[in-house]
Scaffold this motif. Structure first.
Motif, PDB file in Angstrom:
ATOM      1  N   SER A  74     -33.093 -38.407 -17.357  1.00 25.62           N
ATOM      2  CA  SER A  74     -32.989 -38.518 -16.009  1.00 25.62           C
ATOM      3  C   SER A  74     -31.866 -38.815 -15.232  1.00 25.62           C
ATOM      4  O   SER A  74     -31.159 -38.032 -14.499  1.00 25.62           O
ATOM      5  N   LEU A  75     -31.253 -39.942 -15.626  1.00 23.92           N
ATOM      6  CA  LEU A  75     -29.857 -40.350 -14.924  1.00 23.92           C
ATOM      7  C   LEU A  75     -28.665 -39.770 -15.107  1.00 23.92           C
ATOM      8  O   LEU A  75     -28.095 -39.252 -13.876  1.00 23.92           O
ATOM      9  N   PRO A  76     -28.245 -39.189 -16.127  1.00 27.69           N
ATOM     10  CA  PRO A  76     -27.064 -38.507 -16.396  1.00 27.69           C
ATOM     11  C   PRO A  76     -27.082 -37.363 -15.491  1.00 27.69           C
ATOM     12  O   PRO A  76     -26.004 -36.751 -14.958  1.00 27.69           O
ATOM     13  N   SER A  78     -29.092 -36.514 -13.032  1.00 31.23           N
ATOM     14  CA  SER A  78     -29.234 -36.593 -11.509  1.00 31.23           C
ATOM     15  C   SER A  78     -27.876 -36.930 -11.147  1.00 31.23           C
ATOM     16  O   SER A  78     -27.475 -36.422 -10.119  1.00 31.23           O
ATOM     17  N   SER A  79     -27.203 -37.565 -11.847  1.00 32.23           N
ATOM     18  CA  SER A  79     -25.567 -38.022 -11.366  1.00 32.23           C
ATOM     19  C   SER A  79     -24.914 -36.904 -11.363  1.00 32.23           C
ATOM     20  O   SER A  79     -24.016 -36.431 -10.275  1.00 32.23           O
ATOM     21  N   ARG A 107     -35.403 -36.381  -7.679  1.00 34.78           N
ATOM     22  CA  ARG A 107     -34.333 -37.453  -7.615  1.00 34.78           C
ATOM     23  C   ARG A 107     -32.906 -36.969  -6.770  1.00 34.78           C
ATOM     24  O   ARG A 107     -32.674 -37.369  -6.148  1.00 34.78           O
ATOM     25  N   VAL A 195     -20.622 -39.057 -14.456  1.00 36.30           N
ATOM     26  CA  VAL A 195     -21.750 -40.090 -14.838  1.00 36.30           C
ATOM     27  C   VAL A 195     -21.238 -41.261 -15.380  1.00 36.30           C
ATOM     28  O   VAL A 195     -20.392 -41.402 -16.150  1.00 36.30           O
ATOM     29  N   THR A 198     -23.315 -46.461 -17.488  1.00 34.18           N
ATOM     30  CA  THR A 198     -24.872 -47.214 -17.435  1.00 34.18           C
ATOM     31  C   THR A 198     -25.839 -46.025 -17.188  1.00 34.18           C
ATOM     32  O   THR A 198     -27.000 -46.631 -17.323  1.00 34.18           O
ATOM     33  N   ASP A 199     -25.616 -44.945 -16.747  1.00 28.93           N
ATOM     34  CA  ASP A 199     -26.674 -43.906 -16.900  1.00 28.93           C
ATOM     35  C   ASP A 199     -27.382 -43.467 -18.253  1.00 28.93           C
ATOM     36  O   ASP A 199     -28.189 -42.935 -18.419  1.00 28.93           O
ATOM     37  N   TYR A 200     -26.505 -43.803 -19.417  1.00 29.07           N
ATOM     38  CA  TYR A 200     -26.983 -43.741 -20.493  1.00 29.07           C
ATOM     39  C   TYR A 200     -27.946 -44.743 -21.145  1.00 29.07           C
ATOM     40  O   TYR A 200     -27.868 -44.844 -22.610  1.00 29.07           O
TER      41      TYR A 200
END
Ligand SMILES: Cc1cc2nc3c(=O)[nH]c(=O)nc-3n(C[C@H](O)[C@H](O)[C@H](O)COP(=O)(O)OP(=O)(O)OC[C@H]3O[C@@H](n4cnc5c(N)ncnc54)[C@H](O)[C@@H]3O)c2cc1C
Length: 339
Positions: A74-76, A78-79, A107, A195, A198-200
């Motif tokens: 999700s995080l990378p 989304s960024s 998101r 990215v 911390t997104d990983y």
């Protein structure tokens, strides 16, 4: 700036079919709006990925290629979208109503306060007059989908906030190459600029993807059974007929709920969308939620003991009779004729 963007879902280095379908739709929307179509491909080992998307009429491909971007987390992703959209200010963003799209879409839309319409069945461009405030909005994305349990078809608009975001299920839009040699710009981004490390934080240690047991979505002939088939044994007849016709078997939700057929064969609003050349509906009444998944079939044959069944209104041929008498005859005659 202010273009139509499609987020392309990656399976390894392959672009998912749903994304190619959305590129086809995105091209048409971009033509109507007089803007460009842009694609985003984020994953690992994406050398030459542009060759898969440019033929669909893409003007710019944004490639984000880094080891941590596949499998999807999700995080990378989304960024990437949030930061790219802050820069590029798209007017429309489309993505598949898949497990990934359902995670990513909300998101991104929440980070950009843009709004999102899930599971659209049609996308069109149109205007809206806000009579109360005396404002007319031109060139809005009509995000059309069934609402209130499928009893109405709602057109949802987003007049003020951008991008106008929508998700669409696989198979709903048609995939069509525009020009094998279509020329577009390819931008290979520096992923680290989009990215943060911390997104990983989430690492995928193991991944198991189950292969589809059938090809219902792509089948040229679909034989679909409804509650009128009466039992699992009734469906065995449909599988026998399907074998003769080299067809796939589908089902209505009532048949699935009754345990006559597996859930992954359900056709309709909350199931699969099919576009076969021939659709044989056996013991299916034809409620709006079912029709949503098969109305684009080339020829529709309905086998039903009720001559007023709603499916008969959209059928090209109606066989008025019980499935118990009609289906065995069909099997018998197809067997005879195929010898
Ligand atoms: C939010 C929501 C989402 C939904 N999503 C879906 C979806 O994705 N797909 C879907 O299919 N439905 C969906 N539904 C359900 C839908 O509303 C209907 O209930 C369902 O499609 C009915 O299935 P059916 O036609 O098989 O059953 P029925 O409506 O019970 O119809 C059975 C038909 O079989 C005929 N029949 C009976 N016996 C025989 C016989 N011996 N020989 C010949 N004909 C016979 C009857 O005349 C009748 O026409 C959804 C509903 C909601 C509220």
């Amino acid at each position: 700036m202010n273009n139509v963007f499609v987020y392309c879902e990656m399976e390894g280095s392959h672009v998912a079919d749903v994304s190619l379908e959305l590129l086809t739709k995105g091209r048409k929307l971009a033509n109507e709006l007089g803007c460009q179509l842009e694609a985003i491909c984020a994953g690992s080992d994406l050398a030459d990925v542009e060759k898969q998307v440019l033929p669909y009429g893409v003007d710019r491909v944004h490639v984000f290629d880094a080891p941590g971007l596949f499998p999807y987390t999700s995080l990378p992703h989304s960024s990437i979208l949030v930061n790219l959209f802050k820069q590029e200010k798209p007017q429309i963003c489309l993505m598949g109503a898949t497990v990934i799209g359902r995670d990513l879409g909300p998101r991104v839309s929440s980070a950009l306060t843009s709004g999102l319409t899930a599971d659209c069945t049609q996308l069109e461009i149109g205007s809206h007059e806000d009579k109360k405030n005396g404002v007319t909005y031109e060139n809005l994305l009509y995000q059309i989908r069934p609402a209130f349990g499928g009893n109405i078809v709602a057109t949802i608009i987003n007049p003020e906030h951008r991008p106008q975001m929508a998700t669409v299920r696989e198979g709903v839009m048609k995939k069509e190459i525009l020009d094998e040699n279509y020329q577009g710009e390819v931008i290979r981004h520096d992923v680290a600029k989009f990215v943060p490390e911390t997104d990983y934080v989430v690492k995928v240690i193991d991944r198991h993807v189950e292969k589809a047991k059938h090809n219902l979505k792509g089948a040229p002939i679909v034989i679909a059974g409804g509650y009128g088939m009466g039992s699992k044994e009734g469906f065995d007849m449909l599988f026998e007929l399907a074998k003769e016709l080299h067809a796939e078997v589908g089902a209505s939700r009532a048949a699935v709920d009754a345990g006559f057929c597996d859930h992954d064969r359900q056709i309709g609003q909350t199931g699969v969308t099919v576009h076969p050349k021939l659709y044989i509906a056996c013991g299916i009444s034809g409620q709006i939620q079912h029709i949503a998944g098969m109305q684009d079939a080339g020829i529709i044959i309905s086998v039903n003991n009720d001559e007023n069944a709603p499916i008969n209104a959209i059928a090209d041929y109606v066989i008025n009779g019980t499935v118990e008498e009609v289906i065995p005859k069909m099997i018998k005659y197809y067997k005879k004729n195929s010898k």
